[in-house]
Design an enzyme around this catalytic site. Sequence first.
Site, PDB file in Angstrom:
ATOM      1  N   LYS A   1     -16.467   7.055 -12.281  1.00 11.91           N
ATOM      2  CA  LYS A   1     -15.028   6.745 -12.282  1.00 11.91           C
ATOM      3  C   LYS A   1     -14.791   5.247 -12.487  1.00 11.91           C
ATOM      4  O   LYS A   1     -13.847   4.849 -13.159  1.00 11.91           O
ATOM      5  CB  LYS A   1     -14.404   7.176 -10.940  1.00 11.91           C
ATOM      6  CG  LYS A   1     -14.491   8.670 -10.690  1.00 11.91           C
ATOM      7  CD  LYS A   1     -14.015   9.041  -9.308  1.00 11.91           C
ATOM      8  CE  LYS A   1     -14.895   8.528  -8.189  1.00 11.91           C
ATOM      9  NZ  LYS A   1     -16.241   9.118  -8.105  1.00 11.91           N
TER      10      LYS A   1
ATOM     11  N   ASP B   1     -19.463   9.759  -7.523  1.00 17.04           N
ATOM     12  CA  ASP B   1     -20.395   8.959  -8.330  1.00 17.04           C
ATOM     13  C   ASP B   1     -20.513   9.458  -9.767  1.00 17.04           C
ATOM     14  O   ASP B   1     -21.562   9.332 -10.400  1.00 17.04           O
ATOM     15  CB  ASP B   1     -21.800   8.933  -7.680  1.00 17.04           C
ATOM     16  CG  ASP B   1     -21.756   8.346  -6.293  1.00 17.04           C
ATOM     17  OD1 ASP B   1     -20.923   7.452  -6.062  1.00 17.04           O
ATOM     18  OD2 ASP B   1     -22.569   8.771  -5.446  1.00 17.04           O
TER      19      ASP B   1
ATOM     20  N   GLY C   1     -18.072   3.762  -3.976  1.00 23.24           N
ATOM     21  CA  GLY C   1     -18.857   2.710  -4.604  1.00 23.24           C
ATOM     22  C   GLY C   1     -18.703   2.897  -6.100  1.00 23.24           C
ATOM     23  O   GLY C   1     -19.244   3.839  -6.661  1.00 23.24           O
ATOM     24  N   HIS C   2     -17.883   2.067  -6.722  1.00 22.54           N
ATOM     25  CA  HIS C   2     -17.596   2.209  -8.150  1.00 22.54           C
ATOM     26  C   HIS C   2     -18.264   1.072  -8.923  1.00 22.54           C
ATOM     27  O   HIS C   2     -17.982  -0.100  -8.661  1.00 22.54           O
ATOM     28  CB  HIS C   2     -16.084   2.213  -8.385  1.00 22.54           C
ATOM     29  CG  HIS C   2     -15.399   3.405  -7.791  1.00 22.54           C
ATOM     30  ND1 HIS C   2     -14.069   3.662  -7.934  1.00 22.54           N
ATOM     31  CD2 HIS C   2     -15.894   4.434  -7.052  1.00 22.54           C
ATOM     32  CE1 HIS C   2     -13.763   4.786  -7.305  1.00 22.54           C
ATOM     33  NE2 HIS C   2     -14.851   5.265  -6.757  1.00 22.54           N
TER      34      HIS C   2
ATOM     35  N   GLN D   1     -14.287   9.325  -4.660  1.00 19.78           N
ATOM     36  CA  GLN D   1     -15.012  10.561  -4.326  1.00 19.78           C
ATOM     37  C   GLN D   1     -14.880  11.581  -5.471  1.00 19.78           C
ATOM     38  O   GLN D   1     -14.604  11.180  -6.594  1.00 19.78           O
ATOM     39  CB  GLN D   1     -14.546  11.157  -2.984  1.00 19.78           C
ATOM     40  CG  GLN D   1     -14.971  10.339  -1.768  1.00 19.78           C
ATOM     41  CD  GLN D   1     -14.117   9.109  -1.518  1.00 19.78           C
ATOM     42  OE1 GLN D   1     -12.910   9.203  -1.434  1.00 19.78           O
ATOM     43  NE2 GLN D   1     -14.731   7.957  -1.384  1.00 19.78           N
TER      44      GLN D   1
HETATM   45  P1  GDP Z   1     -18.248   6.239  -9.397  1.00 22.35           P
HETATM   46  O1  GDP Z   1     -18.374   6.231  -7.904  1.00 22.35           O
HETATM   47  O2  GDP Z   1     -17.686   7.517  -9.899  1.00 22.35           O
HETATM   48  O3  GDP Z   1     -17.506   5.048  -9.929  1.00 22.35           O
HETATM   49  O4  GDP Z   1     -19.735   6.153  -9.960  1.00 22.35           O
HETATM   50  P2  GDP Z   1     -20.881   5.140  -9.458  1.00 22.35           P
HETATM   51  O5  GDP Z   1     -20.580   3.819 -10.013  1.00 22.35           O
HETATM   52  O6  GDP Z   1     -21.109   5.269  -8.000  1.00 22.35           O
HETATM   53  O7  GDP Z   1     -22.162   5.802 -10.134  1.00 22.35           O
HETATM   54  C1  GDP Z   1     -22.271   5.933 -11.511  1.00 22.35           C
HETATM   55  C2  GDP Z   1     -23.517   5.166 -11.964  1.00 22.35           C
HETATM   56  O8  GDP Z   1     -23.823   5.512 -13.295  1.00 22.35           O
HETATM   57  C3  GDP Z   1     -23.343   3.660 -11.984  1.00 22.35           C
HETATM   58  O9  GDP Z   1     -24.567   3.041 -11.688  1.00 22.35           O
HETATM   59  C4  GDP Z   1     -22.919   3.364 -13.427  1.00 22.35           C
HETATM   60  O10 GDP Z   1     -23.223   2.047 -13.836  1.00 22.35           O
HETATM   61  C5  GDP Z   1     -23.761   4.369 -14.140  1.00 22.35           C
HETATM   62  N1  GDP Z   1     -23.216   4.883 -15.404  1.00 22.35           N
HETATM   63  C6  GDP Z   1     -21.915   5.181 -15.699  1.00 22.35           C
HETATM   64  N2  GDP Z   1     -21.836   5.762 -16.909  1.00 22.35           N
HETATM   65  C7  GDP Z   1     -23.105   5.828 -17.380  1.00 22.35           C
HETATM   66  C8  GDP Z   1     -23.692   6.371 -18.558  1.00 22.35           C
HETATM   67  O11 GDP Z   1     -23.033   6.920 -19.424  1.00 22.35           O
HETATM   68  N3  GDP Z   1     -25.043   6.292 -18.672  1.00 22.35           N
HETATM   69  C9  GDP Z   1     -25.826   5.727 -17.724  1.00 22.35           C
HETATM   70  N4  GDP Z   1     -27.130   5.694 -17.926  1.00 22.35           N
HETATM   71  N5  GDP Z   1     -25.309   5.216 -16.595  1.00 22.35           N
HETATM   72  C10 GDP Z   1     -23.976   5.286 -16.416  1.00 22.35           C
HETATM   73  P1  IMO Z   2     -17.339   7.493  -4.996  1.00 20.30           P
HETATM   74  O1  IMO Z   2     -15.893   7.083  -5.053  1.00 20.30           O
HETATM   75  C1  IMO Z   2     -20.401  10.085  -3.387  1.00 20.30           C
HETATM   76  C2  IMO Z   2     -19.820  11.615   0.649  1.00 20.30           C
HETATM   77  C3  IMO Z   2     -20.805  11.140   1.704  1.00 20.30           C
HETATM   78  C4  IMO Z   2     -20.820  12.351   2.610  1.00 20.30           C
HETATM   79  C5  IMO Z   2     -19.362  12.817   2.580  1.00 20.30           C
HETATM   80  C6  IMO Z   2     -18.518  12.310   3.733  1.00 20.30           C
HETATM   81  O2  IMO Z   2     -18.293   6.374  -5.180  1.00 20.30           O
HETATM   82  O3  IMO Z   2     -17.585   8.658  -5.885  1.00 20.30           O
HETATM   83  P2  IMO Z   2     -17.455   9.936   4.314  1.00 20.30           P
HETATM   84  O4  IMO Z   2     -18.099   8.608   4.545  1.00 20.30           O
HETATM   85  O5  IMO Z   2     -16.464   9.937   3.206  1.00 20.30           O
HETATM   86  O6  IMO Z   2     -16.893  10.539   5.556  1.00 20.30           O
HETATM   87  O7  IMO Z   2     -18.670  10.898   3.872  1.00 20.30           O
HETATM   88  O8  IMO Z   2     -18.829  12.338   1.364  1.00 20.30           O
HETATM   89  N1  IMO Z   2     -19.134  10.533  -0.086  1.00 20.30           N
HETATM   90  C7  IMO Z   2     -19.424  10.190  -1.343  1.00 20.30           C
HETATM   91  N2  IMO Z   2     -20.390  10.638  -2.170  1.00 20.30           N
HETATM   92  N3  IMO Z   2     -19.520   9.183  -3.827  1.00 20.30           N
HETATM   93  C8  IMO Z   2     -18.523   8.754  -3.035  1.00 20.30           C
HETATM   94  O9  IMO Z   2     -17.535   7.948  -3.462  1.00 20.30           O
HETATM   95  C9  IMO Z   2     -18.468   9.232  -1.707  1.00 20.30           C
HETATM   96  N4  IMO Z   2     -17.653   8.999  -0.650  1.00 20.30           N
HETATM   97  C10 IMO Z   2     -18.070   9.816   0.322  1.00 20.30           C
HETATM   98  O10 IMO Z   2     -22.070  10.872   1.154  1.00 20.30           O
HETATM   99  O11 IMO Z   2     -21.584  13.377   2.039  1.00 20.30           O
HETATM  100 MG    MG Z   3     -19.814   5.864  -6.441  1.00 17.26          MG
END
Ligand code: GDP
Ligand code: IMO
Ligand code: MG
Length: 430
Positions: free
Chosen positions: A17, A14, A41-42, A223
């Site tokens: 990416k 998270d 979850g991107h 991840q």
């Molecule tokens: P990922 O799994 O690495 O793609 O990241 P996620 O999308 O799960 O979580 C990142 C969260 O931060 C999302 O809700 C994005 O919309 C948000 N986000 C990304 N970059 C920024 C930033 O620079 N500032 C803020 N406030 N939110 C951001």
């Molecule tokens: P993105 O791509 C954050 C975590 C789960 C748990 C562990 C194992 O959005 O960054 P799993 O279901 O993969 O067997 O769970 O890994 N986890 C993540 N945490 N972002 C993710 O993906 C994750 N994918 C798995 O919360 O701790």
């Molecule tokens: Mg994510």
Amino acid sequence: MSERLVVIGSQWGDEGKGKMTDYFACRADMVVRYQGGNNAGHSVVFDGKKYSLQSIPSGIFNPKTVNVMGNGMVVNPVSVIAELEKLHDQGITDYQLYISDRAAMVMPWHADLDGAFEAKKGKGLIGTTKKGIGPAYSDKYSRVGLRMGDLLEPEYFAERLNAALEIKNIELESYGLPKYEFQPVYDRYMEIARILGPRITDTSKLINEALRSDAKILFEGAQGMMLCIDHGTYPYVTSSTPSAASVPVGAGISPKWIDNVLGVAKAYCTRVGEGPFPTELFGEQAHEIRERGHEYGTVTGRPRRIGWFDAVVARYVARLAGIDNWALMLFDVLSGLDTVKICTGYECDGEILDAPPSTIARLAKCKPVLIEMPGWKEDITDVTEFEDLPQAAKDYVRKIEEITEVPVGMISVGPDRKQTITISEKLANF
Ligand code: GDP
Ligand code: IMO
Ligand code: MG
């Protein structure tokens, strides 16, 4: 010759990416996911709209970009169809998407077993996303798994399904879970084959053709490195390797192509699920950062745990994955704090460690050695040039570069595509 960029998560997932991949995808010919599945979850934000992707690559919003789900992924076809339907509802109808015929398939019993394993672990549960990722990878390596290409050959699919059910039903029964009958599963997956079949192909061939042309190719990690099955906080990890090192295997290309790795890292740290987290914050400070950063899981909605930037982790990850630049994300979230802290080492049994230990028993004993720096009060969400950041913010960035010995090539100051500062010339020219 093609240009390649690998975008990987450098903390516990998270990191942003999705945002970075989408940012570059506007200029990329191809975006490839190479590991993980719909546990990811991107989030992607542009033109005032937010989109959330689980297994589909973040290049899906650019009709000219070829999106590939590589063989290293575990693909849940039911979830892919649901994601595509959701995108259609949001007006995303013009896209290119291919799925590797070699990708392992996540079947319904994998999620059942994921839930059952977690329930049995009781207090020691991992806190998985319950999407069946671990059981699907286990079946792949136990050689009883089904693959996406099997859907294209009905007789072979039936054979493989029968063999899998024979074993899986014993396992399901032992956990007191309902068994699966062959025919309904077979019929359902033949229907899935009709929908997704035209997208299933030898994607390694597609990627290699792109590599030999002038294509710009992005590899989108899922991840984060601390969730890596080999190098993460085992057993509190996922079941794949998010590193740039898994691109060649997970995409079906030669390792010689990997030469530009962008490590995506938050300006602080978060973690969802269980497991040690040395710089973790609690109480008011954690709450403040969680609310400002909207730190709730994209997939499960769970509140994310919050911690200071961990430079021990950053150095370790840079060493393992060969990070060329950091993309420092959610920098805006730190605005308004009186002071900001960076962890430079772990104190453990009277010793200072400069890398995470291999066992979580020892990691749990590690206390962060923190340096404290002045914070900044200014809103930085409209800043587009590094020079225009407040001095204290610039100092914070420089300190991270100094401690990790990796330059910060990008800074993100908000979720939108536009809220991005590019410092590295190489990245600006991608
Ligand atoms: P990922 O799994 O690495 O793609 O990241 P996620 O999308 O799960 O979580 C990142 C969260 O931060 C999302 O809700 C994005 O919309 C948000 N986000 C990304 N970059 C920024 C930033 O620079 N500032 C803020 N406030 N939110 C951001
Ligand atoms: P993105 O791509 C954050 C975590 C789960 C748990 C562990 C194992 O959005 O960054 P799993 O279901 O993969 O067997 O769970 O890994 N986890 C993540 N945490 N972002 C993710 O993906 C994750 N994918 C798995 O919360 O701790
Ligand atoms: Mg994510």
